[in-house]
Scaffold this motif. Structure first.
Motif, mmCIF file in Angstrom:
data_model
loop_
_atom_site.group_PDB
_atom_site.id
_atom_site.type_symbol
_atom_site.label_atom_id
_atom_site.label_comp_id
_atom_site.label_asym_id
_atom_site.label_seq_id
_atom_site.Cartn_x
_atom_site.Cartn_y
_atom_site.Cartn_z
ATOM 1 N N LEU A 126 9.051 50.015 31.876
ATOM 2 C CA LEU A 126 10.689 48.910 32.426
ATOM 3 C C LEU A 126 9.393 47.797 32.233
ATOM 4 C CD1 LEU A 126 13.023 51.739 33.790
ATOM 5 C CD2 LEU A 126 12.597 50.722 32.091
ATOM 6 N N ALA A 127 8.327 47.949 33.569
ATOM 7 C CA ALA A 127 7.143 46.986 34.149
ATOM 8 C C ALA A 127 7.396 46.234 33.121
ATOM 9 C CB ALA A 127 6.844 47.339 35.642
ATOM 10 N N LEU A 128 7.005 46.583 32.154
ATOM 11 C CA LEU A 128 5.976 45.702 30.722
ATOM 12 C C LEU A 128 7.287 44.795 29.839
ATOM 13 C CD1 LEU A 128 3.588 48.107 29.658
ATOM 14 C CD2 LEU A 128 2.408 45.862 30.406
ATOM 15 N N ASP A 129 8.165 45.587 29.628
ATOM 16 C CA ASP A 129 9.714 45.114 29.436
ATOM 17 C C ASP A 129 10.296 43.454 30.391
ATOM 18 O OD1 ASP A 129 9.444 46.828 27.085
ATOM 19 O OD2 ASP A 129 10.882 48.376 28.155
ATOM 20 N N ALA A 130 10.379 43.978 31.226
ATOM 21 C CA ALA A 130 10.500 42.905 32.408
ATOM 22 C C ALA A 130 9.241 41.899 32.074
ATOM 23 C CB ALA A 130 10.920 43.816 33.659
ATOM 24 N N ILE A 131 8.399 41.855 31.981
ATOM 25 C CA ILE A 131 7.667 40.755 31.931
ATOM 26 C C ILE A 131 7.844 39.642 30.189
ATOM 27 C CG2 ILE A 131 5.233 40.197 31.897
ATOM 28 C CD1 ILE A 131 4.440 42.623 32.789
ATOM 29 N N GLN A 132 8.257 40.819 29.945
ATOM 30 C CA GLN A 132 8.358 39.938 28.436
ATOM 31 C C GLN A 132 9.845 39.451 28.486
ATOM 32 O OE1 GLN A 132 6.687 39.987 25.291
ATOM 33 N NE2 GLN A 132 5.031 41.097 26.684
ATOM 34 N N GLU A 133 10.614 40.194 29.248
ATOM 35 C CA GLU A 133 12.032 39.647 29.465
ATOM 36 C C GLU A 133 12.071 38.280 30.097
ATOM 37 O OE1 GLU A 133 14.308 42.370 29.926
ATOM 38 O OE2 GLU A 133 13.836 43.756 27.298
ATOM 39 N N LYS A 134 11.790 38.151 30.911
ATOM 40 C CA LYS A 134 11.051 37.179 32.317
ATOM 41 C C LYS A 134 11.878 37.444 32.821
ATOM 42 C CE LYS A 134 9.666 33.574 28.759
ATOM 43 N NZ LYS A 134 8.128 34.064 28.916
ATOM 44 N N TYR A 135 11.729 38.346 33.886
ATOM 45 C CA TYR A 135 12.305 38.630 35.360
ATOM 46 C C TYR A 135 11.631 38.034 36.707
ATOM 47 C CZ TYR A 135 16.061 42.757 33.348
ATOM 48 O OH TYR A 135 17.287 42.494 33.004
ATOM 49 N N ASP A 136 12.069 37.752 37.533
ATOM 50 C CA ASP A 136 11.138 37.096 38.149
ATOM 51 C C ASP A 136 10.802 37.845 39.840
ATOM 52 O OD1 ASP A 136 11.902 33.832 37.704
ATOM 53 O OD2 ASP A 136 13.921 35.008 37.505
ATOM 54 N N ALA A 137 10.949 39.074 39.378
ATOM 55 C CA ALA A 137 10.440 40.520 40.061
ATOM 56 C C ALA A 137 10.782 41.501 39.625
ATOM 57 C CB ALA A 137 10.814 40.387 41.401
ATOM 58 N N VAL A 138 10.324 43.374 39.877
ATOM 59 C CA VAL A 138 10.575 44.287 39.697
ATOM 60 C C VAL A 138 10.848 44.787 40.976
ATOM 61 C CG1 VAL A 138 9.894 46.466 38.431
ATOM 62 C CG2 VAL A 138 9.595 44.240 37.206
ATOM 63 N N ILE A 139 11.027 45.893 41.036
ATOM 64 C CA ILE A 139 11.229 46.270 42.749
ATOM 65 C C ILE A 139 11.006 47.956 42.135
ATOM 66 C CG2 ILE A 139 12.689 46.810 45.126
ATOM 67 C CD1 ILE A 139 12.355 43.659 43.864
ATOM 68 N N ALA A 140 10.131 48.369 43.056
ATOM 69 C CA ALA A 140 9.813 50.022 42.943
ATOM 70 C C ALA A 140 10.966 50.294 43.989
ATOM 71 C CB ALA A 140 8.807 50.090 42.924
ATOM 72 N N VAL A 141 11.967 51.086 43.371
ATOM 73 C CA VAL A 141 12.295 52.064 44.426
ATOM 74 C C VAL A 141 11.838 53.559 44.284
ATOM 75 C CG1 VAL A 141 15.046 53.045 45.292
ATOM 76 C CG2 VAL A 141 14.660 50.332 43.884
ATOM 77 N N GLY A 142 10.839 53.570 44.798
ATOM 78 C CA GLY A 142 10.602 55.368 45.087
ATOM 79 C C GLY A 142 8.938 55.030 45.869
ATOM 80 N N GLY A 143 8.360 56.028 45.278
ATOM 81 C CA GLY A 143 6.843 55.997 46.439
ATOM 82 C C GLY A 143 5.774 55.617 45.775
ATOM 83 N N ASP A 144 4.426 55.803 46.830
ATOM 84 C CA ASP A 144 3.526 55.299 45.981
ATOM 85 C C ASP A 144 3.201 55.536 44.209
ATOM 86 O OD1 ASP A 144 2.359 54.161 48.380
ATOM 87 O OD2 ASP A 144 2.292 55.683 49.220
ATOM 88 N N GLY A 145 3.733 56.237 43.952
ATOM 89 C CA GLY A 145 3.785 57.140 42.505
ATOM 90 C C GLY A 145 4.702 55.464 41.573
ATOM 91 N N THR A 146 5.241 55.821 42.252
ATOM 92 C CA THR A 146 6.478 54.027 41.244
ATOM 93 C C THR A 146 6.004 53.105 41.479
ATOM 94 O OG1 THR A 146 8.229 55.991 41.983
ATOM 95 C CG2 THR A 146 9.137 54.179 41.050
#
Ligand code: ATP
Length: 292
Positions: free
Chosen positions: A52-72
């Motif tokens: 999802l984060a790789l897709d977000a870079i392509q889609e030019k999101y301004d930030a990706v927020i991890a809602v989880g722990g250190d694995g996420t």
């Protein structure tokens, strides 16, 4: 009026053993919607957060927020390294090591409100046989604990406690050959943790003086110790004083090689992984932006 920043919240539904059904509602209440345009995605499998984060870079999101722990965080951070897209954290894990170190509030609403400031810090990224880590990678006892934890249904700090007790009863220290910045060492160790940040999570500090943006990793070698020392070791972990224990050796380094006799279960930010008996560990200085 400036365009709103598009931010993607990636929600791990199993992390921390907590339900996150009300999360979207909480974001809509706490996030400054004049500045930010939030989108929500829930992970359905391991490694999904990275995709999802790789897709977000392509889609030019301004930030990706991890809602989880250190694995996420690890999955998303691994994708964002070097991209100029910052990682945000809403701590919803079992240990939350990186978030605790960065001073991100453990309270959900407060962590979301923190994103409104959109201030970032550049953090280092460790690599172990090409797998990225941001908090701590380790082998030996802590890797066996992470393997036991990953296979258990109980999450949260109690899950870790159960795994520690399970593993402790049958664990045998191993011999490791290390080369740290060209200097050779051979040690019989209970475990070796390579720390980018000081703590595993739950305020258990293995490398009290580690800094996340100094370009250096702290190699923490915990020597074989008699069982009666265990309460003292636990005290040092939570008192941020492992460096004062006779059984702990901390060696800073940038290029670390570790060799064992057989293949290794290692943990990477708390998630277990089987790697070869030859490990090569390096660090990329200040390669990930984190909102904090
Ligand atoms: N839908 C899902 N089903 C099963 N596993 C998932 C799912 N989504 C993500 N995962 C996996 O869950 C694992 C655990 O996540 P995470 O590390 O964020 O939580 P935690 O282990 O409870 O917290 P911490 O790492 O802070 O101790 C990650 O390795 C991730 O790959």
């Amino acid at each position: 009026m400036a365009a709103r920043k598009r931010i993607l919240f990636v929600i791990n539904p199993i992390s921390g053993g907590r339900r996150k059904n009300a999360f979207k509602k909480q974001v809509l209440a706490a996030l400054d919607l004049e500045k930010f345009d939030p989108t929500f995605q829930q992970t359905t499998h391991a490694n999904h957060a990275r995709e999802l984060a790789l897709d977000a870079i392509q889609e030019k999101y301004d930030a990706v927020i991890a809602v989880g722990g250190d694995g996420t965080i690890n999955e998303i951070g691994s994708a964002l390294v070097g991209s100029n897209v910052p990682l945000g954290i809403v701590p919803e894990g079992s240990g939350n090591g990186l978030a605790l170190y960065l001073g991100i509030p453990m309270n959900e609403a407060a962590a979301i409100r923190r994103i409104n400031k959109f201030e970032t810090v550049d953090v280092d990224c460790g690599e172990i046989n090409k797998h990225k880590f941001f908090n701590i990678a380790g082998l030996g006892f802590d890797a066996s604990v992470s393997e036991s934890f990953a296979n258990d249904t109980i999450r949260g700090p109690l899950g870790y406690l159960k795994s520690i007790i399970n593993v402790l009863s049958k664990y045998k220290p191993k011999v490791y050959k290390l080369v740290i910045d060209g200097q050779e060492y051979e040690r019989q160790a209970f475990m070796i943790s390579v720390a980018n940040s000081p703590q595993y999570g739950n305020n258990a500090y293995i490398a009290p003086h580690a800094s996340i943006n100094d370009g250096i990793l702290d190699v923490c070698i915990v020597h074989k110790f008699p069982l009666y020392i265990l309460p003292m070791m636990v005290f040092h972990l939570f008192n941020r004083s492992t460096d004062q224990s006779d059984y702990v050796e901390i060696i800073p380094g940038k290029h670390i090689q570790i060799q064992t006799d057989d293949s290794n279960i290692v943990h990477i930010d708390g998630e277990p992984l089987e790697l070869s008996n030859e490990l090569e560990i390096t660090i990329q200085s200040k390669s990930l932006q984190v909102i904090c």
